[in-house]
Write an enzyme that holds these catalytic residues in place. Structure first.
Site, mmCIF file in Angstrom:
data_model
loop_
_atom_site.group_PDB
_atom_site.id
_atom_site.type_symbol
_atom_site.label_atom_id
_atom_site.label_comp_id
_atom_site.label_asym_id
_atom_site.label_seq_id
_atom_site.Cartn_x
_atom_site.Cartn_y
_atom_site.Cartn_z
ATOM 1 N N TRP A 1 0.832 -1.217 0.000
ATOM 2 C CA TRP A 1 0.000 0.000 0.000
ATOM 3 C C TRP A 1 0.857 1.255 0.000
ATOM 4 O O TRP A 1 0.492 2.271 -0.598
ATOM 5 C CB TRP A 1 -0.992 -0.019 1.158
ATOM 6 C CG TRP A 1 -2.023 -1.092 0.971
ATOM 7 C CD1 TRP A 1 -2.194 -2.214 1.726
ATOM 8 C CD2 TRP A 1 -3.010 -1.169 -0.072
ATOM 9 N NE1 TRP A 1 -3.218 -2.978 1.219
ATOM 10 C CE2 TRP A 1 -3.737 -2.361 0.127
ATOM 11 C CE3 TRP A 1 -3.354 -0.341 -1.146
ATOM 12 C CZ2 TRP A 1 -4.792 -2.761 -0.713
ATOM 13 C CZ3 TRP A 1 -4.403 -0.735 -1.985
ATOM 14 C CH2 TRP A 1 -5.098 -1.925 -1.759
ATOM 15 N N LYS B 1 -11.993 -2.232 6.664
ATOM 16 C CA LYS B 1 -11.195 -3.182 7.440
ATOM 17 C C LYS B 1 -11.720 -3.256 8.871
ATOM 18 O O LYS B 1 -12.003 -4.333 9.377
ATOM 19 C CB LYS B 1 -9.714 -2.769 7.446
ATOM 20 C CG LYS B 1 -9.144 -2.394 6.077
ATOM 21 C CD LYS B 1 -9.009 -3.576 5.151
ATOM 22 C CE LYS B 1 -8.731 -3.259 3.695
ATOM 23 N NZ LYS B 1 -7.708 -2.324 3.343
ATOM 24 N N ASP C 1 -1.541 6.412 6.803
ATOM 25 C CA ASP C 1 -2.610 5.506 6.372
ATOM 26 C C ASP C 1 -2.781 4.439 7.457
ATOM 27 O O ASP C 1 -1.921 3.588 7.638
ATOM 28 C CB ASP C 1 -2.213 4.864 5.037
ATOM 29 C CG ASP C 1 -3.236 3.845 4.525
ATOM 30 O OD1 ASP C 1 -4.219 3.561 5.249
ATOM 31 O OD2 ASP C 1 -3.041 3.333 3.407
HETATM 32 C C1 LIG Z 1 -7.213 -1.786 1.957
HETATM 33 C C2 LIG Z 1 -6.179 -0.761 2.082
HETATM 34 C C3 LIG Z 1 -6.124 0.344 1.209
HETATM 35 C C4 LIG Z 1 -7.065 0.496 0.022
HETATM 36 O O1 LIG Z 1 -8.357 0.754 0.430
HETATM 37 P P1 LIG Z 1 -9.508 1.051 -0.657
HETATM 38 O O2 LIG Z 1 -10.637 1.472 0.218
HETATM 39 O O3 LIG Z 1 -9.759 -0.208 -1.405
HETATM 40 O O4 LIG Z 1 -9.040 2.128 -1.531
HETATM 41 C C5 LIG Z 1 -5.152 1.287 1.429
HETATM 42 N N1 LIG Z 1 -4.277 1.181 2.437
HETATM 43 C C6 LIG Z 1 -4.287 0.137 3.287
HETATM 44 C C7 LIG Z 1 -3.295 0.062 4.392
HETATM 45 C C8 LIG Z 1 -5.240 -0.864 3.138
HETATM 46 O O5 LIG Z 1 -5.271 -1.903 3.985
#
Ligand SMILES: *Cc1c(COP(=O)(O)O)cnc(C)c1O
Length: 362
Positions: A103, A197, A173
């Site tokens: 990511w 998540k 993030d």
């Molecule tokens: C799942 C995830 C993303 C992407 O999320 P989307 O909602 O599909 O854009 C980005 N960063 C991390 C750490 C993730 O686990």
């Protein structure tokens, strides 16, 4: 009654059963108003209360300071990969990125469209099993911000400390470990996550942004891509994902019932330890991906002696109600995602299965 399934998917991930039941009960009439949350105006007082409740739930649980704004946006975490550099880097300016997994690389690729990015740590060549020490980081004082991913969802690598930006605003993030433990807000200027998540359904991102960051935004942007417009319109610059915001509120209520994020942290540590112990006590049958000192409490990535056994493991697990264990397509192997909603019992079932499988196929 349907068979009990434990869903180990990385996201969209398992939701708490109690939350799904409550949503079912309220599907035709939210808050007793005789209408579904999906059919009321986002400008109605009914929805205003839902939006406020979701924000307040997040604020209470995470002890968000008053000088942070809570924004609900669409486009998931991935759109934040673009919005952050678009808003904060003007031509000729730069930002620092720490890369500890898949990511982080995605975020970097988008940021590079906006400027000359400094990668100050990158573990890609070593398979992304580690995080840097603070002392490894050479942060550029003129970086507009420092970006990192607190928990790399695919590799299962989690920072065990909050990176210090040394005066440079830190943008983080936290998609896959938000709400799994308290947040030390002193260290962050922007925290964002995709909800699917650990907070709610897919399609929305929750962004926590410190007030002064809005003044650091460069230039003019399309309305929906400008944090100032999102803030000024209380996350309703256009029709928001009302359903997802409602579900976030329900998850927050559930988390409060569970004792909050401090209680969740304790349970998450225990659940993760069950799995890592199973890996470590398997005489090398199971191999964990992450270095031991940075093992994620949310995503446990490991592999068996061969890719064929990985596949057989996931197939047989699924047949007994342990679903979603296949590793990400980029890494292979097995990944057990054990967010807040995964009960300890689900993890115990997986540990039992790992033991049986190793006995039979060792
Ligand atoms: C799942 C995830 C993303 C992407 O999320 P989307 O909602 O599909 O854009 C980005 N960063 C991390 C750490 C993730 O686990």
């Amino acid at each position: 009654m349907e068979r009990q399934v434990f869903n180990f998917s990385a996201g969209p991930a398992m939701m708490p059963a109690a939350v799904l039941e409550r949503a079912k009960d309220e599907i035709r009439s939210v808050g007793g108003i005789g209408m579904s949350v999906m059919e009321i105006s986002h400008r109605s007082r009914h929805f205003a209360a839902i939006l406020e409740g979701a924000e307040q739930g997040l604020r209470d649980l995470l002890q968000v300071p008053d000088n942070f704004r809570v924004l609900f946006l669409q486009g998931g975490a991935s759109l934040q990969f673009s919005m952050i550099p678009m808003n904060f880097i003007a031509p000729g300016e730069t930002a620092d990125y720490i890369i500890t997994g898949f990511w982080g690389r995605k975020a970097l690729a988008e940021a590079r469209r906006c400027g000359d990015i400094n990668v100050i740590y990158d573990s890609t060549a070593d398979g992304c099993k580690t995080t840097p020490e603070q002392s490894d980081l050479n942060i550029n004082p003129d970086a507009r911000y420092l970006h990192y991913v607190a928990n790399e969802t695919i590799e299962g690598v989690e920072f065990k400390y909050d990176v210090d930006g040394m005066g440079v605003p830190v943008v983080c993030d936290m998609s896959s470990n938000i709400m799994s433990k308290p947040i030390n807000w002193d260290k962050y200027a922007v925290v964002y996550n995709g909800a699917q998540k650990n907070i709610g359904p897919s399609g929305i991102a929750v962004v926590f942004m410190r007030d002064d960051m809005f003044d650091r935004i460069r230039g003019e942007h399309h309305t929906l891509l400008d944090y100032r417009a999102i803030r000024d319109n209380d996350s309703m610059a256009n029709t928001p994902n009302t359903w997802a915001i409602y579900m976030v509120g329900l998850v927050c209520d559930w988390l409060k019932d569970q004792g909050g994020v401090e209680a969740m942290e304790q349970r998450n540590i225990e659940k993760a330890a069950l799995l890592y112990n199973a890996i470590d006590n398997s005489d090398g049958y199971f191999t964990g991906h992450a270095a031991r000192n940075v093992r994620s409490n949310m995503n446990v990535s490991f592999h068996l002696p061969t890719p064929e056994l990985d596949a057989q493991f996931c197939r047989e697990a699924e047949s007994i109600g342990l679903d979603g264990l296949a590793g990400h397509r980029s890494l292979g192997g097995v990944r057990a995602s054990i967010y807040n909603a995964m009960p300890r019992q689900g993890v115990e079932s997986l540990v039992d299965f790992m033991h049986d499988f190793a006995q039979k196929n060792g």
